[in-house]
Scaffold this active site. Structure first.
Site, short mmCIF file in Angstrom:
data_model
loop_
_atom_site.label_atom_id
_atom_site.label_comp_id
_atom_site.label_asym_id
_atom_site.label_seq_id
_atom_site.Cartn_x
_atom_site.Cartn_y
_atom_site.Cartn_z
N LYS A 29 0.83 -1.39 0.09
CA LYS A 29 -0.14 0.12 0.02
C LYS A 29 1.11 1.43 0.01
CE LYS A 29 -3.59 -2.41 2.79
NZ LYS A 29 -4.40 -2.23 4.00
N TYR A 69 -11.83 -2.85 -2.75
CA TYR A 69 -12.46 -3.04 -1.42
C TYR A 69 -13.99 -3.16 -1.34
CZ TYR A 69 -7.93 -2.58 0.78
OH TYR A 69 -6.53 -2.64 1.44
N ASN A 132 -1.42 -0.36 7.55
CA ASN A 132 -0.93 -1.69 8.02
C ASN A 132 -0.01 -2.06 6.78
OD1 ASN A 132 -3.06 -2.33 6.26
ND2 ASN A 132 -3.79 -3.65 7.71
N HIS A 135 -1.60 -5.65 1.45
CA HIS A 135 -2.76 -6.26 1.24
C HIS A 135 -2.38 -7.60 0.77
CE1 HIS A 135 -6.82 -7.13 0.06
NE2 HIS A 135 -6.15 -7.97 -1.24
N GLU A 146 -9.26 -10.65 -7.73
CA GLU A 146 -8.33 -9.46 -7.36
C GLU A 146 -7.36 -9.60 -8.58
OE1 GLU A 146 -8.96 -8.54 -2.69
OE2 GLU A 146 -7.16 -9.67 -3.17
P1 ADP Z 1 -7.01 -7.36 5.83
O1 ADP Z 1 -6.43 -6.35 5.07
O2 ADP Z 1 -6.38 -7.97 6.73
O3 ADP Z 1 -7.65 -8.58 4.87
P2 ADP Z 1 -9.82 -6.42 5.96
O4 ADP Z 1 -10.16 -6.80 4.58
O5 ADP Z 1 -10.75 -6.88 7.00
O6 ADP Z 1 -8.31 -6.73 6.70
O7 ADP Z 1 -9.56 -4.73 6.18
C1 ADP Z 1 -9.20 -4.28 4.88
C2 ADP Z 1 -8.22 -2.97 5.27
O8 ADP Z 1 -9.01 -1.95 5.78
C3 ADP Z 1 -7.06 -3.26 6.40
O9 ADP Z 1 -5.86 -4.08 5.72
C4 ADP Z 1 -7.07 -1.92 7.14
O10 ADP Z 1 -6.13 -1.23 6.24
C5 ADP Z 1 -8.25 -1.45 6.96
N1 ADP Z 1 -9.06 -1.72 8.20
C6 ADP Z 1 -9.55 -2.89 8.89
N2 ADP Z 1 -10.03 -2.44 10.13
C7 ADP Z 1 -9.82 -1.13 10.07
C8 ADP Z 1 -10.18 -0.32 11.24
N3 ADP Z 1 -11.07 -0.95 12.31
N4 ADP Z 1 -9.87 0.89 11.17
C9 ADP Z 1 -9.42 1.39 10.24
N5 ADP Z 1 -8.83 0.69 9.11
C10 ADP Z 1 -9.43 -0.41 9.14
#
Ligand code: ADP
Length: 169
Positions: A29, A69, A132, A135, A146
């Site tokens: 990202k 997303y 984080n 992805h 995807e």
């Molecule tokens: P992952 O990336 O681990 O598959 P998700 O698909 O649940 O997780 O969420 C997509 C992305 O949305 C996460 O990587 C993170 O960047 C963001 N995200 C998820 N939960 C939160 C939250 N509570 N607050 C802010 N951003 C979030």
């Protein structure tokens, strides 16, 4: 004897050729790119034994981020998430290997870096959930969707690497 060696080599590469190796979509990202973590992240997939079969650097539009997303569109953080995701260059990749979808998620770690184990990408390199850095597809169906969203079929490169016979036997 030389002929036998060649036959054995052929058999080996043939068995590799018919391996059903799965593929997953991985994206570094904008926060990961800006922090200079591209090679650090890629090396973790590469050293594990996974194979890079597609890569590009691109700044996704917000519209594209929303498509990527779409599963999260009802979540409160959706808009901010799409803003951040489209705020700068993303490294989009397809990695191939046995079990790469599930194991890729293990390499990445839990969604919230506070809960990611040390040794994982998010555990070692990120602090908060909204930044984080990476992805990864969460299952075979998502991986397929995807990869199709980010890449044209001709952008995926089919090749065998010499390492495969040592990785898979
Ligand atoms: P992952 O990336 O681990 O598959 P998700 O698909 O649940 O997780 O969420 C997509 C992305 O949305 C996460 O990587 C993170 O960047 C963001 N995200 C998820 N939960 C939160 C939250 N509570 N607050 C802010 N951003 C979030």
């Amino acid at each position: 004897q030389e002929q036998e060696a060649h036959a054995a080599e052929d058999k080996c590469s043939l068995s590799i050729f018919f391996f059903q190796l799965e593929r997953t979509f991985i994206a570094i990202k904008p926060d990961g790119v800006q922090r200079g973590l591209i090679s650090e992240i890629m090396s973790r997939f590469e050293r594990k034994g996974f194979k890079l079969v597609a890569i590009k650097i691109t700044v996704p539009s917000k519209d594209f981020a929303q498509k990527h997303y779409h599963d999260l569109k009802t979540r409160a953080f959706f808009d901010v998430l799409c803003d951040v995701f489209s705020s700068g260059p993303v490294i989009a990749m397809v990695w191939e290997g046995e079990g790469v979808i599930k194991y890729g998620r293990k390499l990445i770690g839990a969604t919230d870096p506070q809960k990611s184990e040390p040794g994982t990408i998010r555990g070692d390199l990120a602090v908060v959930v909204g930044r984080n850095i990476i992805h990864g597809s969460d299952g075979p169906e998502t991986a397929k969707d995807e990869i199709n969203l980010w890449f044209k079929p001709e952008e995926l490169v089919n090749y065998s690497s010499n390492a495969e016979k040592w990785l898979y036997g």
